[in-house]
Design a protein around this motif. Structure first.
Motif, PDB file in Angstrom:
ATOM      1  N   UNK A  90       0.834  -1.190   0.000  1.00  0.00           N
ATOM      2  CA  UNK A  90       0.000   0.000   0.000  1.00  0.00           C
ATOM      3  C   UNK A  90       0.875   1.247   0.000  1.00  0.00           C
ATOM      4  N   UNK A  91       1.986   1.159   0.756  1.00  0.00           N
ATOM      5  CA  UNK A  91       2.852   2.326   0.815  1.00  0.00           C
ATOM      6  C   UNK A  91       3.393   2.658  -0.561  1.00  0.00           C
ATOM      7  N   UNK A  92       3.848   1.602  -1.239  1.00  0.00           N
ATOM      8  CA  UNK A  92       4.443   1.884  -2.536  1.00  0.00           C
ATOM      9  C   UNK A  92       3.380   2.421  -3.496  1.00  0.00           C
ATOM     10  N   UNK A 119       3.145   6.097  -2.656  1.00  0.00           N
ATOM     11  CA  UNK A 119       4.253   6.872  -3.217  1.00  0.00           C
ATOM     12  C   UNK A 119       4.056   7.022  -4.698  1.00  0.00           C
ATOM     13  N   UNK A 173      14.083   9.431  -2.753  1.00  0.00           N
ATOM     14  CA  UNK A 173      13.978   8.652  -1.519  1.00  0.00           C
ATOM     15  C   UNK A 173      15.184   7.747  -1.375  1.00  0.00           C
TER      16      UNK A 173
END
Lengths: 710, 198
Positions: free
Chosen positions: B1-3, B6, B94
């Motif tokens: 989900x994080x990716x 982003x 990042x």
């Protein structure tokens, strides 16, 4: 039985936002689990099986948050892997229908809120044939409800299968128990004393590893990357819970865990032949932020002399520099040119890393300074107080910008020293006024009537600096919603009620002024830093506070002294005072133990007039995470102190940029105490010098110099 | 989900600022190495960068030149730096490449060196420390390919660094200049695809 979290006014507002971000950032593609780490936490938050521990540890630095529930018993745990081998857990548990004693004569409590603290230490690593082994104590400082100790061995049989077996004492020695084998050492191990101090919260080493022992064990099968099956034989007979809370019918437990992401695991269990249990574990590692080195915008590229560097003829250098630095979140406070050297005093308003702020300042200087400037002297300042001078050759910046080992070469060529004197002030810099609005959250934890209470509101903050180092600042809070004022537990304290009447502060007035001060920061000498603060210093006290710090560059040791004369504020947190006045102060020694571990000892007089010392141990990460514990013992007896016997707690600091990926100097910080009483309470004044100064000094810059180029 | 977040954030940021012409229709993450050269760009001051792992695609403009390193910046403040076409730094992604050696790669591309050589790449850890990935690489001139009317030479640089194996691809024109490339940044970011204009 009350407990509070106290938050610095400034940090309070962001706590909720931070937690939300943490939650949102929770899921991510699974990474393969390493062989040498424990696969999960058990229901007590200890690396282990279901209820039983295993011998392995979690990865160094990991912070695990677990919620486990079964049979009217819920355990919330926070576990920190302090080092590769040692982990500590703090637990807050709700237990219903619990007997006061583990036998049928015990009185039945409808419910109990219990706090406990445990340690797990792996003393032997796994070898080809040798198992890993660990020793642990499950209830080090609590009421003893979960009191139990163990020695456990774990062997990885195949990469997917592990077997654990151990011997337990106390609660873990109650199923098919046998005479304590440690009795061969001393007869004293045969019997486990049952009584604990009436206030709880003390060490009871005369109980550890005493009384009957029993064997436990289990097997884990990591069937797939995400799915793990566990079966265990539990040596805990739950005599205080069965049959009042549930019917224990068997020592066997069976469980399945699903790793939803590399941080989140869900587990379901069939426990003791009669109950279903569920557990949610969220584990993060401060060393592994989601965004790597952060999503900070690219820095301005360096321009070489003769190829674009310098300003057009007739431009104002200080004005151009100030504008360019401001775009990078840096304020230019002072500027001076001597021969080939250009000196600039900088205030970092954006970056968690001072090395990064220094690097950005160096880039701007290299872009804009006149061509005949060959050396930059960048002075890092805190509250207009110069702390550190970083001297760099301009040609090094030009030549090393894209060098593969630029950090090593540039650090070796840089000179970093203490600097005391201010540079000539940049025209138009002072006075500086800043203000703003932000949300705030004020939580209160562990109240027996409601374990979590919150106030939400809006904070108006302002800062005015008419001349360098003289700072007026304040906050006004307007509560919008919340239930802190529902707290209704009159203080029973026999000491001056310096903290235990917090609930009265919550009840009176929804518009408050938690802080309104005038502060003066100065450098009285080499390696010396000083602060004087006057006004409404914190929500409960106002007065005057003075501090002196000795902190040389490159030194492990720092020494500080603080004296305060304060009066208790009115409950409405406006301008009035109550009658109680006290002179309080401390001598402090700070020591850097290396590898991120730090120790602090404060000796002095506390707010209630009690005299004693506080010991704090922390682990700090370069990115600003800090996890530590503190304990204070004063000349107040355990009976006078009340529940908990002495003041202690956990201190947690989370940098906001770690959560968001965006550059920020904001840190969310809170002290979590199992219970807040009046003994051993310290004044909460803002702007204490040690942390402010240290992050700008050579030792920290050296460790993080890679960020100079970020 | 994080990716995904982003990706969405970067996607949104890039989509918001990139000219329509440079967006890939439907923009499924491309698996092969495909670079479409933007012929409308003014000579040598514009370039297009794609990050296949993030489905991102944006034009970058030349921001600075330090000796033989050019730094190109996208409107959302992500920069890439190339030493005569070889990637030596990124910022703002990042998991950035903080620095890298290029001399050995350039020598191998020019046919001045043979056999295995070393490529040093620098990164920052999440705890603000510097860490290095040292790769052993070898270069092979694979084929000549047609781009429009002209022909370019395709070179593949195969590198192994601990658990990571990657293949950088460079296309050079008749003068030996790198006109497009696919170059590895870091384990998390994967490859950048760079297309020179003109």
């Amino acid at each position: 039985m009350g407990g509070k979290v106290r938050l610095g006014g400034g940090a309070a507002g962001i706590v909720s936002a931070g937690l939300i971000c943490l939650a949102v950032a929770s899921a991510s593609p699974a990474a393969a689990q390493s062989r040498s780490y424990s696969w999960d936490y058990n229901s007590f938050g200890v690396p282990g099986l279901i209820d039983m521990p295993s011998a392995l540890s979690r990865p160094d630095g990991e912070l695990g948050l677990g919620v486990s529930s079964f049979a009217d018993q819920t355990r919330t745990s926070l576990t920190f892997q302090i080092s590769d081998r040692l982990s500590a857990s703090f637990r807050y548990s709700f237990l219903y229908d619990l007997r006061s004693r583990p036998n049928p004569t015990g009185k039945i409590f409808p419910y109990i809120f219990d706090r406990s603290f445990s340690l797990h230490y792996r003393f032997l690593d796994e070898g080809r044939y040798r198992p890993a082994m660990a020793i642990g104590i499950n209830d080090l400082l609590g009421t003893g409800i979960y009191g139990g100790e163990y020695v456990v061995a774990t062997k990885t049989v195949t990469p997917q299968v592990r077997v654990s077996a151990g011997i337990g004492w106390g609660r873990l020695g109650t199923v098919n128990g046998f005479a304590n084998p440690l009795a061969v050492i001393s007869d004293g191990f045969r019997v486990r004393p049952t009584d604990r101090g009436p206030q709880g919260g003390t060490f009871e080493p005369d109980q550890w590893f005493r009384g009957n022992a029993a064997l436990f064990g289990g097997i884990e099968w990591q069937a797939t990357d995400r799915l793990r099956f566990v079966a265990e034989y539990s040596s805990d007979d739950y005599a205080r819970e069965s049959p009042t809370a549930f019917q224990r019918k068997s020592p066997l437990n069976f469980g399945v865990s699903y790793r939803y992401s590399d941080r989140t695991t869900l587990s379901a269990r069939y426990l003791y032949g009669s109950e279903i249990g569920l557990q949610l574990t969220y584990a993060l590692n401060p060393k592994q932020p989601r965004f790597g080195s952060g999503l900070d915008p690219a820095p301005p590229p360096i321009l070489r002399r003769g190829a674009g560097a310098g300003l057009p003829e007739g431009s104002n250098l200080s004005r151009s520099l100030a504008a360019a630095l401001a775009r990078e979140g840096l304020a230019l406070e002072g500027l001076d040119r001597q021969g080939q050297t250009l000196r600039a005093q900088i205030r970092n308003e954006r970056y968690a890393s001072e090395a990064q702020a220094t690097g950005r300042a160096a880039r701007i200087l290299a872009r804009l300074a006149p061509e005949d400037v060959g050396v930059f002297d960048i002075r890092l300042a805190a509250n207009s107080m110069p702390v550190t001078s970083v001297v760099l050759r301009r040609s090094d910046l030009e030549d090393l910008e894209f060098h593969p080992v630029a950090p090593d070469l540039s650090r070796a060529a840089a000179r970093i020293v203490d600097i005391r004197d201010r540079l000539p002030v940049v025209e138009g810099r002072y006075p500086v006024l800043s203000y703003g609005l932000e949300p705030y959250v004020l939580p209160s934890l562990f109240d027996p009537d409601a374990p979590l209470r919150l106030d939400l509101g809006v904070a108006l903050y302002g800062r005015y600096e008419p001349r360098p180092g003289l700072i007026f600042s304040g906050r006004i809070h307007q509560k919008i919603a919340g239930n802190l004022n529902d707290t209704n537990r009159p203080s029973t304290s026999v000491l001056p009620r310096v903290r235990s009447e917090a609930y009265l502060y919550y009840k009176e007035g929804s518009t408050t002024i938690p802080e309104l001060t005038a502060a003066w920061y100065m450098r009285p000498g080499k390696d010396l830093f000083a602060r004087v603060t006057f006004g409404y210093l914190e929500p409960m006290f106002g007065g005057v506070s003075a501090e002196l710090l000795w902190k040389p560059q490159n030194s492990r040791l720092a020494l500080g002294a603080e004296v305060n004369y304060v009066q208790q504020r009115d409950f409405n947190q406006l301008f009035g005072f109550r009658d109680y006045k006290v002179a309080t102060g401390h001598l402090s020694a700070y020591y850097d133990l290396g590898r991120g571990y730090t120790a602090q000892i404060d000796v002095g007089r506390y707010l209630a007039g009690d005299v004693g010392a506080t010991v704090s141990l922390s682990r700090e990460f370069n990115n600003g995470w800090k996890i530590g514990a503190f304990a204070t013992k004063t000349n107040v007896s355990a009976a006078q102190f009340g529940e908990g016997s002495f003041d202690k707690g956990i201190r947690l600091t989370i940098p906001l940029d770690w959560v968001s990926g965006r550059p920020s100097r904001t840190r969310l910080s809170s002290d979590i105490r199992p219970v807040q009483r009046d003994g051993g309470a310290r004044l909460g004044v803002s702007g204490r010098l040690y942390d402010t100064v240290r992050e700008k000094q050579a030792t920290r810059l050296d460790a993080t110099w890679g960020r100079f180029w970020r | 989900m994080r990716s995904v977040l982003i990706l969405a954030a970067i996607g949104a940021a890039l989509a918001a600022c990139a000219p329509i012409a440079s967006r890939l229709p439907g923009s499924p993450p491309r698996t092969g190495v495909v670079v479409e050269i933007d012929a409308s760009a003014p000579a040598a001051s514009r370039m297009r960068v794609q990050i296949p792992s993030r489905g991102a695609d944006a034009p970058v403009t030349l921001a600075a030149r330090n000796d033989d390193v050019e730094t190109w910046i996208a409107v959302d403040n992500i920069s890439i730096s190339l030493r005569r076409g070889v990637l030596v730094a990124t910022r703002g992604l990042g998991h950035d490449l903080m620095g890298a050696g290029a001399e050995n790669t350039l020598a191998a591309l020019a046919g001045l060196a043979e056999g295995e050589y070393r490529r040093q790449m620098r990164y920052l850890t999440g705890d603000h420390r510097t860490t290095y990935l040292n790769a052993g690489c070898s270069m092979a001139a694979v084929a000549t390919e047609a781009v429009g009317a002209s022909r370019v030479q395709r070179h593949e640089e195969t590198c192994v660094a601990r658990d990571h194996r990657f293949t950088n691809v460079f296309w050079t024109d008749g003068t030996g200049r790198i006109v497009r490339s696919r170059q590895w940044v870091s384990p998390e970011v994967g490859y950048l695809v760079l297309g020179m204009a003109g």
